[in-house]
Design a protein around this motif. Structure first.
Motif, PDB file in Angstrom:
ATOM      1  N   PHE A  21      -9.411  -8.813  -8.504  1.00 28.30           N
ATOM      2  CA  PHE A  21      -8.915  -9.506  -7.266  1.00 28.30           C
ATOM      3  C   PHE A  21      -9.326 -10.871  -7.164  1.00 28.30           C
ATOM      4  CE2 PHE A  21      -8.692  -4.821  -6.710  1.00 28.30           C
ATOM      5  CZ  PHE A  21      -7.386  -4.518  -6.457  1.00 28.30           C
ATOM      6  N   VAL A  26      -3.719 -11.425  -8.023  1.00 31.13           N
ATOM      7  CA  VAL A  26      -4.304 -10.182  -8.590  1.00 31.13           C
ATOM      8  C   VAL A  26      -3.746 -10.048 -10.038  1.00 31.13           C
ATOM      9  CG1 VAL A  26      -3.896  -7.498  -8.500  1.00 31.13           C
ATOM     10  CG2 VAL A  26      -3.726  -8.869  -6.371  1.00 31.13           C
ATOM     11  N   LEU A  49      -2.690  -0.001  -6.429  1.00 30.29           N
ATOM     12  CA  LEU A  49      -2.550  -1.266  -5.932  1.00 30.29           C
ATOM     13  C   LEU A  49      -2.522  -1.237  -4.413  1.00 30.29           C
ATOM     14  CD1 LEU A  49      -0.004  -2.358  -8.801  1.00 30.29           C
ATOM     15  CD2 LEU A  49      -2.470  -3.671  -8.020  1.00 30.29           C
ATOM     16  N   GLN A  50      -1.624  -0.042  -4.067  1.00 30.56           N
ATOM     17  CA  GLN A  50      -1.330   0.211  -2.745  1.00 30.56           C
ATOM     18  C   GLN A  50      -2.661   0.336  -1.766  1.00 30.56           C
ATOM     19  OE1 GLN A  50       1.670   3.092  -1.863  1.00 30.56           O
ATOM     20  NE2 GLN A  50       0.772   3.585   0.352  1.00 30.56           N
ATOM     21  N   ASN A  52      -5.400  -1.114  -2.408  1.00 28.07           N
ATOM     22  CA  ASN A  52      -6.279  -2.058  -2.218  1.00 28.07           C
ATOM     23  C   ASN A  52      -5.186  -3.443  -1.749  1.00 28.07           C
ATOM     24  OD1 ASN A  52      -8.804  -2.110  -3.825  1.00 28.07           O
ATOM     25  ND2 ASN A  52      -7.419  -0.611  -4.771  1.00 28.07           N
ATOM     26  N   GLY A  53      -4.222  -2.936  -0.772  1.00 26.56           N
ATOM     27  CA  GLY A  53      -3.475  -3.863  -0.144  1.00 26.56           C
ATOM     28  C   GLY A  53      -2.517  -4.763  -1.038  1.00 26.56           C
ATOM     29  N   VAL A  54      -2.216  -4.306  -2.183  1.00 28.13           N
ATOM     30  CA  VAL A  54      -1.227  -5.038  -3.085  1.00 28.13           C
ATOM     31  C   VAL A  54       0.092  -4.419  -2.948  1.00 28.13           C
ATOM     32  CG1 VAL A  54      -0.574  -5.919  -5.426  1.00 28.13           C
ATOM     33  CG2 VAL A  54      -3.055  -5.590  -4.728  1.00 28.13           C
ATOM     34  N   TYR A  57       4.805  -7.153  -5.518  1.00 24.83           N
ATOM     35  CA  TYR A  57       4.854  -7.252  -7.061  1.00 24.83           C
ATOM     36  C   TYR A  57       5.786  -6.711  -7.715  1.00 24.83           C
ATOM     37  CZ  TYR A  57       3.371  -2.305  -7.062  1.00 24.83           C
ATOM     38  OH  TYR A  57       3.023  -1.043  -7.061  1.00 24.83           O
ATOM     39  N   GLU A  79      -0.950 -12.560  -3.925  1.00 23.16           N
ATOM     40  CA  GLU A  79      -2.052 -12.125  -2.806  1.00 23.16           C
ATOM     41  C   GLU A  79      -1.976 -10.628  -2.774  1.00 23.16           C
ATOM     42  OE1 GLU A  79      -0.333 -14.084   0.640  1.00 23.16           O
ATOM     43  OE2 GLU A  79       1.409 -12.994   0.520  1.00 23.16           O
ATOM     44  N   PHE A  80      -2.986 -10.246  -1.674  1.00 24.40           N
ATOM     45  CA  PHE A  80      -3.120  -8.853  -1.314  1.00 24.40           C
ATOM     46  C   PHE A  80      -3.595  -8.814   0.016  1.00 24.40           C
ATOM     47  CE2 PHE A  80      -7.319 -10.284  -3.141  1.00 24.40           C
ATOM     48  CZ  PHE A  80      -8.033 -10.048  -2.360  1.00 24.40           C
TER      49      PHE A  80
END
Length: 558
Positions: A21, A26, A49-50, A52-54, A57, A79-80
């Protein structure tokens, strides 16, 4: 800095993947697998990913990165979203809370997105969870595929598995096209061992056999062309045929002295060495060595003619079925060819030999052994050498000296001087060639024996012809058949022998008139033999023609 870390990385080589990150986005790295086990699945990465707020994508791009497993850092999202601890706890509690019937009824169906690969061979299903998270049914997936026009290669089993989670999956896959293979040339020889010493059975290198060339015989197969194939058509997921590309043809590498048979086979038309320039294969009946024959070349054994720019060094051998031309000297070496032409001299060192089926030519010969089926021509001098020619020996230019050793010819010897003032022993002989005479005796004996055997076979078959063969035992019948078959090759052998006998008799008839011509002086110490008549020279003889008359050597004028 672009690489400034905003959040601790997740994963690593042991996990099989790494999520970073950074300030500019990312990034994901998928490490190559050794193929023994799968360390993770696509769903594992998506969950991470989910967590960690991503959210925003491309799932297809992520699938591609995982498949390639190139071990390279790839950008996945710009971004995330920062997830606070309390939000994570709340989200976790909501996620773990029991789902009520009202919640299920109010939940909306996740959107179905059909991604088509660029080559229209793969249809991938992924879900749009921004509309809802309820899983669609198999019929919903099929309807979405139909709406996209996907009609071929639909996999029912993967669709059934695909509606059990929100993980993307391949729902349809076309039939891959198999393009035709290009034509290719398969060579039946190996040039990789050229210029390398031959290795014997004891793993020892023979540096006198350097393999300068690869030889073939007339009629040998050189190369085979494997024709191009047409290929197998494919079909994309829209049901359209994908034509196969036919392989490219290739011309036969036909070069000099080769011929094509059966369209795809290349054969040698003559004996010689292979010269392969990739595009063409030639058979060259001539070998050109632009140096001396020695440790750099090894021995030469060639089918064809040979040209040597330098010398033939001591201890080495040159053999050729054609003519041999040597630009330098022959020093204690062995040379065998049809005609041998030496621009320098022959320094035999009492161990070398020069032998020709027809003629030998050289500037001089010293301590040499020379044999020729026809003529030997020496420009300057023959010194302490053994020379034998089937027809004539010429030493008439420059000094024209024959001193020491022995010189023999079937018909004639011509020179300027024989022997020297110190009365060194020199032998000269003309007349019937001992080799020809020995062959004549042998062939006559063989022919006589074969005639006797043929006569016996003929008499036995004549006797048996009067007997009823059908009453004889099978073993006796087989013996009669063997006798019958043997008479024909034996008769052919006798016919060939009679022809050779006639040829030898003509050759010996020509040799009976042997003569020696000396333009200057025959010195004392010279022993002369003409047709078995011997004369030892006691005093010098000037400008003479030596022949045989009345069983005596006649000294005539030159």
């Amino acid at each position: 800095m672009d690489d400034q870390t905003l959040r601790p990385a997740v994963g690593g080589p042991d996990a099989g993947y790494l999520l970073e990150f950074l300030q500019d986005g990312v990034f994901v790295t998928v490490y190559p697998s050794d193929g023994t086990e799968m360390l993770f699945e696509l769903s594992d990465v998506r969950q991470t990913l989910q967590d960690n707020g991503v959210i925003d994508y491309d799932v297809i791009e992520l699938s591609k990165i995982i498949r390639e497993a190139a071990g390279e850092r790839r950008k996945l999202a710009d971004e995330f979203v920062e997830v606070m601890p309390e939000e994570e706890e709340e989200f976790s509690s909501q996620e773990n809370a029991p789902e009520t019937e009202a919640d299920t009824e109010n939940e909306e169906l996740a959107g179905i997105i059909i991604d088509i690969s660029r080559d229209q061979m793969i249809a991938t299903v992924r879900y749009d969870t921004s509309k809802g998270t309820k899983l669609p049914q198999v019929e919903d997936i099929k309807a979405a595929l139909e709406e996209k026009g996907v009609v071929y290669g639909i996999n029912e089993e993967t669709i059934k598995n695909g509606v059990t989670s929100l993980t993307p999956f391949v729902a349809a896959e076309g039939k891959q096209v198999q393009h035709g293979e290009n034509a290719r040339i398969e060579r039946k020889f190996d040039l990789s061992q050229k210029n390398r010493p031959k290795i014997d059975e004891f793993n020892r290198a023979d540096y006198k056999d350097m393999g300068l060339f690869v030889l073939v015989k007339k009629g040998d197969l050189l190369a085979v062309r494997i024709p191009q194939t047409e290929g197998t058509p494919g079909k994309n997921i829209f049901g359209l045929d994908v034509p196969a590309r036919t392989g490219r043809p290739i011309p036969m590498p036909q070069g000099k002295n080769t011929e094509v048979r059966n369209e795809n086979e290349l054969y040698a038309m003559i004996d010689g060495q292979i010269v392969d320039s990739t595009r063409k294969i030639d058979i060259d009946p001539h070998l050109d060595i632009r140096s001396s024959v020695g440790t750099g070349t090894g021995n030469i054994d060639f089918t064809g003619s040979v040209s040597i720019k330098g010398n033939v060094e001591a201890g080495f051998v040159v053999k050729a079925t054609g003519d041999i031309e040597i630009g330098g000297m022959v020093n204690g070496a062995e040379v065998y060819g049809r005609n041998v032409m030496i621009k320098g001299g022959i320094n035999g060192q009492n161990r070398g030999i020069v032998k020709a089926v027809e003629d030998v030519q050289a500037q001089f010969a010293e301590n040499a052994n020379i044999e020729a089926g026809r003529d030997v021509s020496i420009v300057d001098a023959i010194l302490h050498s053994n020379v034998r020619a089937g027809n004539r020996v010429y030493v008439e230019e420059r000094r024209g000296i024959i001193t020491g050793g022995s010189v023999a010819a079937g018909e004639e010897i011509r020179c300027k001087m024989v022997g020297n003032a110190a009365a060194v022993v020199t032998r000269m002989a003309v007349g019937v060639d001992p080799t020809v005479q020995q062959r004549y005796i042998e062939i006559c004996r063989e022919c006589k024996e074969d005639r006797g055997r043929l006569k016996q076979i003929t008499q036995m078959l004549n006797t048996l012809s009067k007997i009823d063969v059908s009453r004889l035992p099978q073993q006796r019948i087989d013996q009669i058949n063997v006798l019958t078959r043997s008479q024909f090759p034996l008769a052919g052998k006798i016919k060939r022998a009679e022809k050779e006998i006639q040829s030898l008799e003509e050759a010996m008839g020509r040799m009976k008139d042997g003569k020696i011509r000396v333009a200057d002086t025959v010195y004392p110490g010279v022993r002369i033999t003409i047709n078995s008549v011997i004369m030892n020279v006691q005093s010098s003889i000037r400008r003479c023609l030596l022949t045989v008359k009345d069983e005596r050597i006649d000294i005539g004028t030159y």
